[in-house]
Design an enzyme around this catalytic site. Structure first.
Site, PDB file in Angstrom:
ATOM      1  N   ARG A   1      -9.739  -3.184   7.344  1.00  0.00           N
ATOM      2  CA  ARG A   1     -10.340  -1.840   7.362  1.00  0.00           C
ATOM      3  C   ARG A   1     -11.773  -1.898   7.902  1.00  0.00           C
ATOM      4  O   ARG A   1     -12.686  -1.272   7.410  1.00  0.00           O
ATOM      5  CB  ARG A   1     -10.318  -1.190   5.986  1.00  0.00           C
ATOM      6  CG  ARG A   1     -10.168   0.320   6.081  1.00  0.00           C
ATOM      7  CD  ARG A   1     -10.503   1.035   4.792  1.00  0.00           C
ATOM      8  NE  ARG A   1     -10.162   2.458   4.897  1.00  0.00           N
ATOM      9  CZ  ARG A   1     -10.762   3.398   4.197  1.00  0.00           C
ATOM     10  NH1 ARG A   1     -11.710   3.107   3.334  1.00  0.00           N
ATOM     11  NH2 ARG A   1     -10.417   4.654   4.336  1.00  0.00           N
TER      12      ARG A   1
ATOM     13  N   CYS B   1     -10.085   2.119  -8.573  1.00  0.00           N
ATOM     14  CA  CYS B   1      -9.212   2.436  -7.444  1.00  0.00           C
ATOM     15  C   CYS B   1      -9.284   1.233  -6.511  1.00  0.00           C
ATOM     16  O   CYS B   1     -10.301   0.544  -6.475  1.00  0.00           O
ATOM     17  CB  CYS B   1      -9.782   3.679  -6.761  1.00  0.00           C
ATOM     18  SG  CYS B   1      -9.006   4.089  -5.189  1.00  0.00           S
TER      19      CYS B   1
ATOM     20  N   ASP C   1     -15.673  12.335  -2.140  1.00  0.00           N
ATOM     21  CA  ASP C   1     -15.104  11.021  -1.810  1.00  0.00           C
ATOM     22  C   ASP C   1     -15.914  10.355  -0.704  1.00  0.00           C
ATOM     23  O   ASP C   1     -17.055  10.731  -0.408  1.00  0.00           O
ATOM     24  CB  ASP C   1     -13.616  11.190  -1.453  1.00  0.00           C
ATOM     25  CG  ASP C   1     -12.777   9.972  -1.797  1.00  0.00           C
ATOM     26  OD1 ASP C   1     -12.789   9.013  -1.000  1.00  0.00           O
ATOM     27  OD2 ASP C   1     -12.123   9.960  -2.859  1.00  0.00           O
TER      28      ASP C   1
ATOM     29  N   LYS D   1     -15.650   7.269  -8.888  1.00  0.00           N
ATOM     30  CA  LYS D   1     -14.428   6.626  -8.408  1.00  0.00           C
ATOM     31  C   LYS D   1     -14.877   5.333  -7.732  1.00  0.00           C
ATOM     32  O   LYS D   1     -15.555   5.369  -6.705  1.00  0.00           O
ATOM     33  CB  LYS D   1     -13.725   7.550  -7.411  1.00  0.00           C
ATOM     34  CG  LYS D   1     -12.467   6.965  -6.777  1.00  0.00           C
ATOM     35  CD  LYS D   1     -11.815   8.028  -5.880  1.00  0.00           C
ATOM     36  CE  LYS D   1     -10.644   7.486  -5.090  1.00  0.00           C
ATOM     37  NZ  LYS D   1     -10.145   8.497  -4.124  1.00  0.00           N
ATOM     38  N   TRP D   2     -14.529   4.210  -8.327  1.00  0.00           N
ATOM     39  CA  TRP D   2     -14.980   2.883  -7.855  1.00  0.00           C
ATOM     40  C   TRP D   2     -13.842   2.272  -7.051  1.00  0.00           C
ATOM     41  O   TRP D   2     -12.829   1.869  -7.603  1.00  0.00           O
ATOM     42  CB  TRP D   2     -15.318   2.029  -9.065  1.00  0.00           C
ATOM     43  CG  TRP D   2     -15.813   0.647  -8.766  1.00  0.00           C
ATOM     44  CD1 TRP D   2     -15.176  -0.333  -8.054  1.00  0.00           C
ATOM     45  CD2 TRP D   2     -17.054   0.067  -9.187  1.00  0.00           C
ATOM     46  NE1 TRP D   2     -15.927  -1.468  -8.003  1.00  0.00           N
ATOM     47  CE2 TRP D   2     -17.090  -1.252  -8.696  1.00  0.00           C
ATOM     48  CE3 TRP D   2     -18.139   0.522  -9.939  1.00  0.00           C
ATOM     49  CZ2 TRP D   2     -18.161  -2.118  -8.936  1.00  0.00           C
ATOM     50  CZ3 TRP D   2     -19.201  -0.334 -10.187  1.00  0.00           C
ATOM     51  CH2 TRP D   2     -19.204  -1.637  -9.680  1.00  0.00           C
ATOM     52  N   ASP D   3     -14.046   2.192  -5.752  1.00  0.00           N
ATOM     53  CA  ASP D   3     -12.965   1.797  -4.850  1.00  0.00           C
ATOM     54  C   ASP D   3     -13.156   0.366  -4.365  1.00  0.00           C
ATOM     55  O   ASP D   3     -14.257  -0.207  -4.439  1.00  0.00           O
ATOM     56  CB  ASP D   3     -12.958   2.763  -3.660  1.00  0.00           C
ATOM     57  CG  ASP D   3     -11.585   2.929  -3.032  1.00  0.00           C
ATOM     58  OD1 ASP D   3     -10.719   2.069  -3.261  1.00  0.00           O
ATOM     59  OD2 ASP D   3     -11.400   3.911  -2.305  1.00  0.00           O
ATOM     60  N   MET D   4     -12.094  -0.222  -3.836  1.00  0.00           N
ATOM     61  CA  MET D   4     -12.134  -1.566  -3.246  1.00  0.00           C
ATOM     62  C   MET D   4     -11.023  -1.601  -2.206  1.00  0.00           C
ATOM     63  O   MET D   4      -9.858  -1.652  -2.541  1.00  0.00           O
ATOM     64  CB  MET D   4     -11.868  -2.583  -4.355  1.00  0.00           C
ATOM     65  CG  MET D   4     -12.134  -3.998  -3.974  1.00  0.00           C
ATOM     66  SD  MET D   4     -10.628  -4.976  -3.958  1.00  0.00           S
ATOM     67  CE  MET D   4     -11.282  -6.618  -3.880  1.00  0.00           C
ATOM     68  N   ASN D   5     -11.402  -1.511  -0.938  1.00  0.00           N
ATOM     69  CA  ASN D   5     -10.401  -1.224   0.078  1.00  0.00           C
ATOM     70  C   ASN D   5      -9.941  -2.388   0.934  1.00  0.00           C
ATOM     71  O   ASN D   5      -9.315  -2.175   1.977  1.00  0.00           O
ATOM     72  CB  ASN D   5     -10.887  -0.101   0.986  1.00  0.00           C
ATOM     73  CG  ASN D   5     -10.564   1.249   0.377  1.00  0.00           C
ATOM     74  OD1 ASN D   5      -9.467   1.449  -0.125  1.00  0.00           O
ATOM     75  ND2 ASN D   5     -11.516   2.153   0.376  1.00  0.00           N
TER      76      ASN D   5
ATOM     77  N   ASP E   1      -2.358   5.812  -3.111  1.00  0.00           N
ATOM     78  CA  ASP E   1      -2.762   6.792  -2.093  1.00  0.00           C
ATOM     79  C   ASP E   1      -1.598   7.673  -1.696  1.00  0.00           C
ATOM     80  O   ASP E   1      -1.779   8.634  -0.959  1.00  0.00           O
ATOM     81  CB  ASP E   1      -3.303   6.071  -0.849  1.00  0.00           C
ATOM     82  CG  ASP E   1      -4.743   5.630  -1.052  1.00  0.00           C
ATOM     83  OD1 ASP E   1      -5.400   6.145  -1.968  1.00  0.00           O
ATOM     84  OD2 ASP E   1      -5.211   4.762  -0.284  1.00  0.00           O
TER      85      ASP E   1
ATOM     86  N   TRP F   1       0.853  -1.183   0.000  1.00  0.00           N
ATOM     87  CA  TRP F   1       0.000   0.000   0.000  1.00  0.00           C
ATOM     88  C   TRP F   1       0.898   1.245   0.000  1.00  0.00           C
ATOM     89  O   TRP F   1       1.891   1.290   0.737  1.00  0.00           O
ATOM     90  CB  TRP F   1      -0.921  -0.002   1.231  1.00  0.00           C
ATOM     91  CG  TRP F   1      -1.675   1.283   1.330  1.00  0.00           C
ATOM     92  CD1 TRP F   1      -2.756   1.652   0.587  1.00  0.00           C
ATOM     93  CD2 TRP F   1      -1.364   2.389   2.192  1.00  0.00           C
ATOM     94  NE1 TRP F   1      -3.133   2.929   0.930  1.00  0.00           N
ATOM     95  CE2 TRP F   1      -2.299   3.410   1.921  1.00  0.00           C
ATOM     96  CE3 TRP F   1      -0.390   2.622   3.156  1.00  0.00           C
ATOM     97  CZ2 TRP F   1      -2.304   4.628   2.574  1.00  0.00           C
ATOM     98  CZ3 TRP F   1      -0.382   3.844   3.811  1.00  0.00           C
ATOM     99  CH2 TRP F   1      -1.335   4.821   3.526  1.00  0.00           C
TER     100      TRP F   1
HETATM  101  C1  GLA Z   1      -9.054   4.469  -0.548  1.00  0.00           C
HETATM  102  C2  GLA Z   1      -8.740   5.344  -1.725  1.00  0.00           C
HETATM  103  C3  GLA Z   1      -8.641   6.780  -1.269  1.00  0.00           C
HETATM  104  C4  GLA Z   1      -9.947   7.197  -0.631  1.00  0.00           C
HETATM  105  C5  GLA Z   1     -10.291   6.254   0.509  1.00  0.00           C
HETATM  106  C6  GLA Z   1     -11.682   6.536   1.055  1.00  0.00           C
HETATM  107  O1  GLA Z   1      -7.989   4.408   0.335  1.00  0.00           O
HETATM  108  O2  GLA Z   1      -7.581   4.930  -2.365  1.00  0.00           O
HETATM  109  O3  GLA Z   1      -8.331   7.620  -2.352  1.00  0.00           O
HETATM  110  O4  GLA Z   1     -10.966   7.186  -1.599  1.00  0.00           O
HETATM  111  O5  GLA Z   1     -10.232   4.905   0.110  1.00  0.00           O
HETATM  112  O6  GLA Z   1     -12.033   5.690   2.070  1.00  0.00           O
END
Ligand code: GLA
Length: 660
Positions: free
Chosen positions: A352, A435, A275, A385-389, A457, A108
């Protein structure tokens, strides 16, 4: 494979071939495309007769960009099931010796750093079993002859058009020949192929370069821009966006966003991206994923009034989602605990503070798609912005029968692709940016759906040099999400000049990630200069040929890369002096990619607060006086002289135009 009797032997023999014009798609998967004038495809029809399996190997030869791709399909023509347990998409056997690997390793905030190792008899593997292509290893593997540089030497490279578990290996055999493979990771993979069913193994892109890594990169870039990315934005300037994540994190409301939008607009920024934190009780990352309804305390009256207001100001509006996730603390989880990926009877690991949704389950895919689409239908939202954390663990599905449990990871990826495909069908003009906790799913598979992906990030300009260098080894600059953020940087605490942050972000999609209402007047003035700079150079950066001149990763002191237009009449280079050195004078740098017999003008542009200072070669560029023309041969063989500047982290932008 393992057949119904439990035998695992396979014998695959050639049956016949055909050559077809163009490039067939692959059902359910991202795939390159091209018409008969650009590509022809050799299909080798093979069979494992005792197992009644039909195996087709597809080799597509793209003559226009010098690429061969390969994918495989397996069809069960028998009357019993068979398990597929290991199915790579490509394999190369070569007589070449004395190779080194090129791989992209990371974590990361440190994604895709270039690494090398010697190829020997021990197997060298890069892989992911995390359910996504991952921060750690990348689905790219190259081998290069000893001593290969950006400009000389041989390279063979494979890149996977896939976003899930992969495995790539290289090894010297007993005769010191080299074997390279790439495909879906056999770990956690066991696919039950019922009679009449067909399995498609994803595509591998193969590039050979006889003239170093630079040519390999330019080949991948051209291939992806011509034959993989479908977005209507591909050849367009993307709106310069400002994202409120580093500006506010979860602590914002409509009023705050509107104040950011208003000031940003005045400085030439074109889109506000809201965001994480706009929905349900999402005040922190402990809760609410899955509950995709607007928090009206933060956004009174819902989304539409906010979006309308932002549009009135003259800005476009974009939004963040994380559709593949579910928080244990959410309404959705209360209703559907069985929608999370988990092993029955075991508490799944949180990462997370969240679980992953079981995208192998069609009703989950349908439900989540509707949640996203409903929001997009409710207002004029032009970007997602399609995220996957988090990554996948506790691989279990309450939906899949035991014999199909080994299909979960691949079905997850198919579910993801089907959601994004539907999204683009219903909203064809949507600008989608993928993302994953930064850049954990920056891969060719996702580029089929989104023309840009958030790179990392880590927005520190110096950290970004290595991240963007590694990413651009394979992917075009037009795909790399890159923003200017505030200092001290939120990831490493480093303070770099605003100018340098702008120059580094220029070699990506370009945008901002800061609270424009809180920064100094001097920085605000720089934004105005930088947004103009983006409009001046983005066509070139987006469409041109990429050249690496120097790598900070390698020399520990300075970095330089550039883009040259296809007709070689214009170029832009960004030079970053990372660490100043005592008692050193001008640095001589040989440029690349120009035309030897063209005459060029060189401008070294140093922007200081609010105004660009152009020194027409007088002090910095070789051969002096303003307006002086210099031959491409001189610029490439002798080079230009860049004077050392006082202080660390200084950058310059060098613009080159041909006189003809
Ligand atoms: C991830 C993304 C960040 C932001 C956070 C929000 O870490 O990479 O840019 O959008 O999630 O929780």
């Amino acid at each position: 494979m393992e057949n119904a009797e439990g035998y695992t032997a396979a014998g695959i023999n050639y049956v016949s071939y055909e050559i077809i014009g163009g490039k067939p798609g692959i059902e359910g998967l991202p795939a390159s495309f091209g018409d008969a004038s650009e590509v022809s495809t050799l299909v080798l029809h093979c069979a494992d007769k005792p197992n009644k399996l039909k195996i087709d190997l597809y080799y597509s030869v793209f003559e226009d960009v010098d690429v061969i791709t390969r994918f495989v399909t397996v069809t069960n023509e028998g009357s019993d099931f068979i398990f597929l347990k290991k199915l790579y998409s490509a394999c190369l056997d070569m007589e070449n010796k004395d190779f080194e690997t090129i791989t992209l390793h990371g974590s990361w905030a440190r994604e895709r750093h270039i690494e090398n190792a010697r190829v020997g008899h021990m197997k060298y593997t890069v892989e992911s079993t995390r359910g996504e292509s991952s921060h750690q290893d990348h689905p790219f593997l190259g081998v290069k002859s000893h001593g290969t540089t950006d400009d000389f030497g041989e390279v063979y490279a494979m890149n996977f058009v896939y976003s899930g578990n992969f495995k790539a290996t290289v090894q010297e055999d007993q005769f010191d020949n080299v074997r390279m493979t790439m495909g879906i990771n056999p770990d956690n993979f066991k696919w039950c192929l019922k009679p009449g069913e067909k399995f498609n193994a994803p595509e591998v892109v193969m590039v050979y370069s006889a003239s170093g890594l630079g040519n390999m990169s330019r080949t991948f870039h051209d291939f992806y821009r011509k034959h993989l990315i479908r977005s209507p934005y591909l050849h367009k300037k993307r709106p310069i966006l400002i994202n409120n994540w580093e500006a506010t994190y979860f602590d914002f409301n409509s009023e705050k966003l509107v104040s950011i939008a208003r000031q940003a607009h005045e400085l030439g920024i074109e889109m506000l991206v809201m965001d994480d934190g706009w929905f349900s009780n999402r005040f922190d990352d402990n809760r609410s994923l899955g509950d995709w309804w607007v928090n009206e305390d933060k956004l009174p009256g819902g989304l539409k009034p906010l979006v309308d207001k932002v549009n009135e100001i003259g800005m476009k509006f974009g939004i963040w989602f994380e559709p593949e996730m579910i928080s244990p603390e959410s309404e959705l989880y209360k209703k559907h605990p069985d929608w999370a990926i988990a092993v029955l009877g075991r508490e799944p690991a949180k990462s997370r503070n969240q679980f992953v949704l079981d995208l192998s389950r069609p009703e989950v895919v349908d439900y989540m798609y509707e949640q996203v689409a409903k929001i997009l239908r409710s207002a004029n939202i032009e970007y997602v912005k399609w995220d996957m954390n988090r990554q996948l663990t506790d691989l279990g599905s309450a939906y899949l029968p035991p014999e199909r449990m080994g299909e979960l990871s691949h079905r997850y990826v198919l579910g993801l692709y089907s959601m994004q495909e539907r999204l683009l069908k219903e909203f064809p003009n949507l600008l989608l940016e993928n993302c994953s906790g930064g850049g954990a799913r920056f891969d060719a598979g996702e580029l089929y759906y989104s023309p840009q992906i958030w790179c990392s990030d880590d927005t520190d300009a110096i950290e970004r040099l290595s991240i963007q260098e590694g990413t651009s080894l394979v992917y075009p600059l037009s795909t790399m999400g890159a923003h200017v953020s505030d200092v001290p940087n939120h990831t490493v605490g480093r303070v770099t000049p605003f100018e340098t942050r702008g120059h580094v972000a220029l070699f990506g999609t370009f945008g901002y990630e800061l609270d424009v209402t809180k920064i100094s007047q001097e920085d605000r003035d720089m934004i105005r200069t930088q947004t103009e700079m983006y409009h001046r150079y983005n066509d070139l950066v987006r469409e041109g040929d990429y050249y690496r001149i120097a790598s900070y990763r390698q020399n520990g002191s300075f970095d330089m890369c550039g883009v040259v237009s296809k007709d070689k009449k214009e170029a832009v280079f960004v030079y970053v002096q990372v660490l100043a050195e005592a008692n050193m004078h001008a640095r001589r740098i040989r440029l690349k990619g120009l035309k030897e017999d063209l005459k060029y003008r060189v401008s070294n542009i140093n922007e200081s607060a609010g105004k660009a200072e152009v020194s027409d070669g007088a002090s910095d560029a070789y051969a002096g006086g303003p307006g002086m023309l210099i031959g491409g041969d001189v610029l490439m063989n002798f080079g230009i002289l860049l004077s050392r500047r006082m202080g660390d982290f200084k950058s310059s932008l060098i613009h080159i135009t041909s006189a003809e």
